[in-house]
Scaffold this motif. Sequence first.
Motif, PDB file in Angstrom:
ATOM      1  N   ARG A  18       0.829  -1.202   0.000  1.00 39.91           N
ATOM      2  CA  ARG A  18       0.000   0.000   0.000  1.00 39.91           C
ATOM      3  C   ARG A  18       0.870   1.261   0.000  1.00 39.91           C
ATOM      4  O   ARG A  18       0.607   2.217  -0.732  1.00 39.91           O
ATOM      5  CB  ARG A  18      -0.927   0.007   1.203  1.00 39.91           C
ATOM      6  N   ASN A  19       1.924   1.261   0.800  1.00 35.72           N
ATOM      7  CA  ASN A  19       2.813   2.416   0.875  1.00 35.72           C
ATOM      8  C   ASN A  19       3.525   2.667  -0.453  1.00 35.72           C
ATOM      9  O   ASN A  19       3.620   3.809  -0.909  1.00 35.72           O
ATOM     10  CB  ASN A  19       3.842   2.226   1.993  1.00 35.72           C
ATOM     11  N   TYR A  20       4.015   1.596  -1.078  1.00 31.83           N
ATOM     12  CA  TYR A  20       4.680   1.743  -2.379  1.00 31.83           C
ATOM     13  C   TYR A  20       3.697   2.205  -3.451  1.00 31.83           C
ATOM     14  O   TYR A  20       4.050   3.009  -4.323  1.00 31.83           O
ATOM     15  CB  TYR A  20       5.360   0.445  -2.799  1.00 31.83           C
ATOM     16  N   ALA A  21       2.477   1.717  -3.408  1.00 34.56           N
ATOM     17  CA  ALA A  21       1.465   2.137  -4.382  1.00 34.56           C
ATOM     18  C   ALA A  21       1.133   3.620  -4.204  1.00 34.56           C
ATOM     19  O   ALA A  21       1.000   4.357  -5.189  1.00 34.56           O
ATOM     20  CB  ALA A  21       0.207   1.289  -4.245  1.00 34.56           C
ATOM     21  N   THR A  22       0.997   4.063  -2.961  1.00 37.44           N
ATOM     22  CA  THR A  22       0.737   5.479  -2.687  1.00 37.44           C
ATOM     23  C   THR A  22       1.870   6.335  -3.226  1.00 37.44           C
ATOM     24  O   THR A  22       1.644   7.363  -3.881  1.00 37.44           O
ATOM     25  CB  THR A  22       0.572   5.708  -1.170  1.00 37.44           C
ATOM     26  N   LEU A  23       3.099   5.916  -2.990  1.00 36.95           N
ATOM     27  CA  LEU A  23       4.273   6.645  -3.469  1.00 36.95           C
ATOM     28  C   LEU A  23       4.313   6.685  -4.994  1.00 36.95           C
ATOM     29  O   LEU A  23       4.523   7.741  -5.594  1.00 36.95           O
ATOM     30  CB  LEU A  23       5.538   5.995  -2.918  1.00 36.95           C
ATOM     31  N   ASN A  24       4.083   5.533  -5.614  1.00 33.71           N
ATOM     32  CA  ASN A  24       4.124   5.442  -7.069  1.00 33.71           C
ATOM     33  C   ASN A  24       3.077   6.349  -7.712  1.00 33.71           C
ATOM     34  O   ASN A  24       3.370   7.077  -8.672  1.00 33.71           O
ATOM     35  CB  ASN A  24       3.907   3.992  -7.488  1.00 33.71           C
ATOM     36  N   LEU A  25       1.870   6.338  -7.196  1.00 38.14           N
ATOM     37  CA  LEU A  25       0.805   7.170  -7.745  1.00 38.14           C
ATOM     38  C   LEU A  25       1.121   8.654  -7.572  1.00 38.14           C
ATOM     39  O   LEU A  25       0.903   9.454  -8.484  1.00 38.14           O
ATOM     40  CB  LEU A  25      -0.535   6.829  -7.092  1.00 38.14           C
ATOM     41  N   ALA A  26       1.648   9.031  -6.424  1.00 38.73           N
ATOM     42  CA  ALA A  26       2.004  10.438  -6.187  1.00 38.73           C
ATOM     43  C   ALA A  26       3.082  10.893  -7.161  1.00 38.73           C
ATOM     44  O   ALA A  26       3.012  12.005  -7.711  1.00 38.73           O
ATOM     45  CB  ALA A  26       2.477  10.619  -4.751  1.00 38.73           C
ATOM     46  N   GLN A  27       4.072  10.047  -7.399  1.00 39.05           N
ATOM     47  CA  GLN A  27       5.133  10.402  -8.341  1.00 39.05           C
ATOM     48  C   GLN A  27       4.604  10.532  -9.759  1.00 39.05           C
ATOM     49  O   GLN A  27       4.957  11.475 -10.487  1.00 39.05           O
ATOM     50  CB  GLN A  27       6.252   9.354  -8.280  1.00 39.05           C
ATOM     51  N   TYR A  28       3.750   9.627 -10.167  1.00 39.98           N
ATOM     52  CA  TYR A  28       3.169   9.673 -11.506  1.00 39.98           C
ATOM     53  C   TYR A  28       2.332  10.937 -11.695  1.00 39.98           C
ATOM     54  O   TYR A  28       2.455  11.633 -12.707  1.00 39.98           O
ATOM     55  CB  TYR A  28       2.324   8.419 -11.739  1.00 39.98           C
ATOM     56  N   GLN A  29       1.509  11.249 -10.704  1.00 35.59           N
ATOM     57  CA  GLN A  29       0.680  12.444 -10.790  1.00 35.59           C
ATOM     58  C   GLN A  29       1.542  13.709 -10.809  1.00 35.59           C
ATOM     59  O   GLN A  29       1.181  14.699 -11.462  1.00 35.59           O
ATOM     60  CB  GLN A  29      -0.315  12.495  -9.622  1.00 35.59           C
ATOM     61  N   ARG A  46      10.566  18.357 -13.354  1.00 33.22           N
ATOM     62  CA  ARG A  46       9.973  17.057 -13.012  1.00 33.22           C
ATOM     63  C   ARG A  46      10.624  16.498 -11.753  1.00 33.22           C
ATOM     64  O   ARG A  46       9.957  15.909 -10.919  1.00 33.22           O
ATOM     65  CB  ARG A  46      10.171  16.061 -14.150  1.00 33.22           C
ATOM     66  N   ARG A  47      11.928  16.675 -11.653  1.00 37.33           N
ATOM     67  CA  ARG A  47      12.641  16.159 -10.484  1.00 37.33           C
ATOM     68  C   ARG A  47      12.106  16.780  -9.200  1.00 37.33           C
ATOM     69  O   ARG A  47      11.891  16.082  -8.212  1.00 37.33           O
ATOM     70  CB  ARG A  47      14.134  16.457 -10.590  1.00 37.33           C
ATOM     71  N   ALA A  48      11.934  18.094  -9.205  1.00 30.40           N
ATOM     72  CA  ALA A  48      11.430  18.769  -8.010  1.00 30.40           C
ATOM     73  C   ALA A  48      10.003  18.336  -7.709  1.00 30.40           C
ATOM     74  O   ALA A  48       9.638  18.133  -6.548  1.00 30.40           O
ATOM     75  CB  ALA A  48      11.500  20.282  -8.186  1.00 30.40           C
ATOM     76  N   ALA A  49       9.195  18.192  -8.747  1.00 26.99           N
ATOM     77  CA  ALA A  49       7.806  17.769  -8.553  1.00 26.99           C
ATOM     78  C   ALA A  49       7.743  16.362  -7.953  1.00 26.99           C
ATOM     79  O   ALA A  49       6.985  16.116  -7.014  1.00 26.99           O
ATOM     80  CB  ALA A  49       7.046  17.819  -9.876  1.00 26.99           C
ATOM     81  N   VAL A  50       8.550  15.464  -8.474  1.00 25.22           N
ATOM     82  CA  VAL A  50       8.564  14.093  -7.967  1.00 25.22           C
ATOM     83  C   VAL A  50       9.124  14.049  -6.544  1.00 25.22           C
ATOM     84  O   VAL A  50       8.599  13.325  -5.684  1.00 25.22           O
ATOM     85  CB  VAL A  50       9.355  13.156  -8.910  1.00 25.22           C
ATOM     86  N   ALA A  51      10.158  14.830  -6.277  1.00 26.22           N
ATOM     87  CA  ALA A  51      10.727  14.851  -4.926  1.00 26.22           C
ATOM     88  C   ALA A  51       9.705  15.360  -3.914  1.00 26.22           C
ATOM     89  O   ALA A  51       9.533  14.766  -2.840  1.00 26.22           O
ATOM     90  CB  ALA A  51      11.981  15.720  -4.898  1.00 26.22           C
ATOM     91  N   ALA A  52       9.016  16.440  -4.257  1.00 25.66           N
ATOM     92  CA  ALA A  52       8.016  16.993  -3.336  1.00 25.66           C
ATOM     93  C   ALA A  52       6.843  16.034  -3.151  1.00 25.66           C
ATOM     94  O   ALA A  52       6.354  15.849  -2.027  1.00 25.66           O
ATOM     95  CB  ALA A  52       7.531  18.344  -3.852  1.00 25.66           C
ATOM     96  N   ALA A  53       6.397  15.420  -4.240  1.00 27.23           N
ATOM     97  CA  ALA A  53       5.285  14.462  -4.146  1.00 27.23           C
ATOM     98  C   ALA A  53       5.692  13.235  -3.335  1.00 27.23           C
ATOM     99  O   ALA A  53       4.899  12.709  -2.552  1.00 27.23           O
ATOM    100  CB  ALA A  53       4.833  14.047  -5.541  1.00 27.23           C
ATOM    101  N   SER A  54       6.927  12.794  -3.502  1.00 26.64           N
ATOM    102  CA  SER A  54       7.420  11.643  -2.743  1.00 26.64           C
ATOM    103  C   SER A  54       7.441  11.964  -1.255  1.00 26.64           C
ATOM    104  O   SER A  54       7.012  11.140  -0.432  1.00 26.64           O
ATOM    105  CB  SER A  54       8.824  11.264  -3.207  1.00 26.64           C
TER     106      SER A  54
END
Length: 85
Positions: A18-29, A46-54
Motif C-alpha cells: 500500500r505504501n509503495y502504491a501510494t508513493l508510485n501514484l504520487a510520483q506519476y501524478q 519534473r525532479r522537483a515535482a517528484v521529490a516533493a510528491a514523494s
Amino acid sequence: IARTLVAAKQNNAFQAIRNYATLNLAQYQAVLAADSASRGRHQPSRRAAVAAASAAALAYVFPGEGAALDAMVAAQVATPGWLEP
C-alpha cells in the motif's frame, strides 16, 4: 528512502504494498502535473515535482518522518545543477 522506512517501521507485506502504491501514484501524478503546467520555455522541474510528491506521500504513510523528508527535499533542490534536466 521508502524501502528504508518500510524496513525501519517493520511494515507487513500488505502495508508495504500500500505504501509503495501510494508513493508510485504520487510520483506519476507529479510528472503529469509538471508536464501539463509547462508554458513555452518555462518547464517546471519534473525532479522537483517528484521529490516533493514523494515527500508528501511518505509523510502521509509515515507521519513522524515529515520534517526529515522535507529537509531531504530542500537539500536536494538546493544542490547546484540538480534541477537541470
